[in-house]
Design a protein around this motif. Structure first.
Motif, short mmCIF file in Angstrom:
data_model
loop_
_atom_site.label_atom_id
_atom_site.label_comp_id
_atom_site.label_asym_id
_atom_site.label_seq_id
_atom_site.Cartn_x
_atom_site.Cartn_y
_atom_site.Cartn_z
N MET A 151 9.84 10.81 24.87
CA MET A 151 9.68 10.66 26.30
C MET A 151 8.28 10.17 26.57
O MET A 151 7.31 10.79 26.19
N GLU A 185 14.73 11.01 36.88
CA GLU A 185 14.57 10.52 35.50
C GLU A 185 15.73 11.00 34.62
O GLU A 185 16.26 10.23 33.80
N LEU A 186 16.12 12.25 34.79
CA LEU A 186 17.25 12.77 34.02
C LEU A 186 18.53 11.99 34.32
O LEU A 186 19.31 11.67 33.41
N TYR A 189 18.74 8.92 35.25
CA TYR A 189 18.63 7.61 34.59
C TYR A 189 18.94 7.74 33.11
O TYR A 189 19.66 6.92 32.53
N ARG A 190 18.42 8.78 32.48
CA ARG A 190 18.67 8.99 31.05
C ARG A 190 20.16 9.18 30.79
O ARG A 190 20.71 8.62 29.82
N HIS A 191 20.83 9.95 31.63
CA HIS A 191 22.26 10.16 31.45
C HIS A 191 23.04 8.86 31.64
O HIS A 191 23.99 8.56 30.90
N LEU A 235 20.21 7.93 27.18
CA LEU A 235 18.92 8.08 26.51
C LEU A 235 18.71 9.55 26.17
O LEU A 235 18.92 10.43 27.01
N THR A 236 18.30 9.83 24.95
CA THR A 236 18.04 11.19 24.52
C THR A 236 16.63 11.61 24.95
O THR A 236 15.81 10.77 25.33
N PRO A 237 16.31 12.92 24.87
CA PRO A 237 14.95 13.36 25.21
C PRO A 237 13.88 12.70 24.33
O PRO A 237 12.72 12.61 24.75
N ASP A 285 13.97 9.54 23.34
CA ASP A 285 13.88 8.11 23.64
C ASP A 285 12.82 7.85 24.70
O ASP A 285 12.74 8.56 25.71
N MET A 319 11.20 5.93 27.87
CA MET A 319 11.75 5.30 29.05
C MET A 319 11.38 3.82 29.04
O MET A 319 10.21 3.47 28.85
#
Length: 241
Positions: A1, A167-168, A170-172, A176-178, A180, A182
């Protein structure tokens, strides 16, 4: 991250305070709160032309009676040009949180140039050791006493949490994993995201009484994170500056 600085102010105060202040919220050592390794194990170790630092601590952040593992590492050709990583692993070894930054950030407002090598090493070593210090963990929930002084702590938590929930999301959306980073194009979408007050309130209510971790990543970057069962992730409740 990757690091994301979302507000300004409080920079030099926090940089100094995070290195000196102790907190009344610090946890006592217990079966679910322990530091692995003696001081010698945490000291930088040379490996060929590289140095390595590793320190671990176990804390039950989720409240299920099983400890997550906090891991701090620093690797590079020398301690003053190393990459620091803070990782939190679940009981199955899965990565629940990961953030990294260069040790040069610790000298953003106090340049290393002109300092003796031993002084530079000591400053970095102190910052690394403080990342898992007892006074960085608040067992009563919310912000540590250091960050409750002045201003509106509740508004600060809401701002940080609202951004991080975006942000979470967007990751979902992009899987994207923790661990990865941004992508640069993500931030405009995160800034424009609409996160409801109901969601923010629900998470903040859930976090009352849950342990939180404060850490300083150099420069302007001081963060506080806690585990949200609702979101199934660690969330930032403080992000400055």
């Amino acid at each position: 991250m990757s690091l994301r600085f979302v507000s300004a102010g409080l920079v030099l105060v926090l940089a100094a305070a995070c290195g000196d202040a102790a907190s009344d919220d610090a946890p006592a050592a217990s079966a679910v709160d322990s530091v692995a390794g003696a001081a010698a194990d945490a000291a930088p170790r040379a490996a060929g032309d590289a140095v390595g630092y590793r320190r671990e601590r176990s804390i039950d952040f989720t409240g299920d009676g099983r400890s997550e593992t906090l891991i701090v590492t620093a690797t590079g050709p020398s301690l003053d040009s190393a990459d620091v990583a803070l990782t939190i692993e679940g009981v199955r070894g899965d990565t629940l949180w990961h953030e990294s930054w260069p040790t040069q950030l610790y000298f953003k407002y106090d340049a290393a140039e002109g300092k003796a090598d031993t002084t530079v090493t000591r400053i970095i070593q102190d910052h690394l050791d403080e990342l898992l210090a007892e006074d960085r963990i608040t067992m009563a929930g919310g912000l540590p006493q250091l960050l409750r002084q002045g201003g509106d702590p509740d508004a600060v938590m809401r701002e940080a949490l609202r951004y991080h929930l975006a942000e979470l999301d967007y990751r979902h959306r992009f899987d994207l994993t923790p661990a990865d980073s941004m992508p640069p194009q993500a931030y405009s979408a995160i800034d424009a995201a609409d996160i409801s007050n109901e969601r923010v309130n629900a998470v903040l209510s859930e976090l009352e009484g849950k342990p939180s971790l404060m850490y300083y990543a150099g420069g302007e970057a001081t963060y506080v994170i806690a585990w949200s069962e609702r979101e199934g992730a660690f969330v930032r409740i403080y992000s400055c500056c």
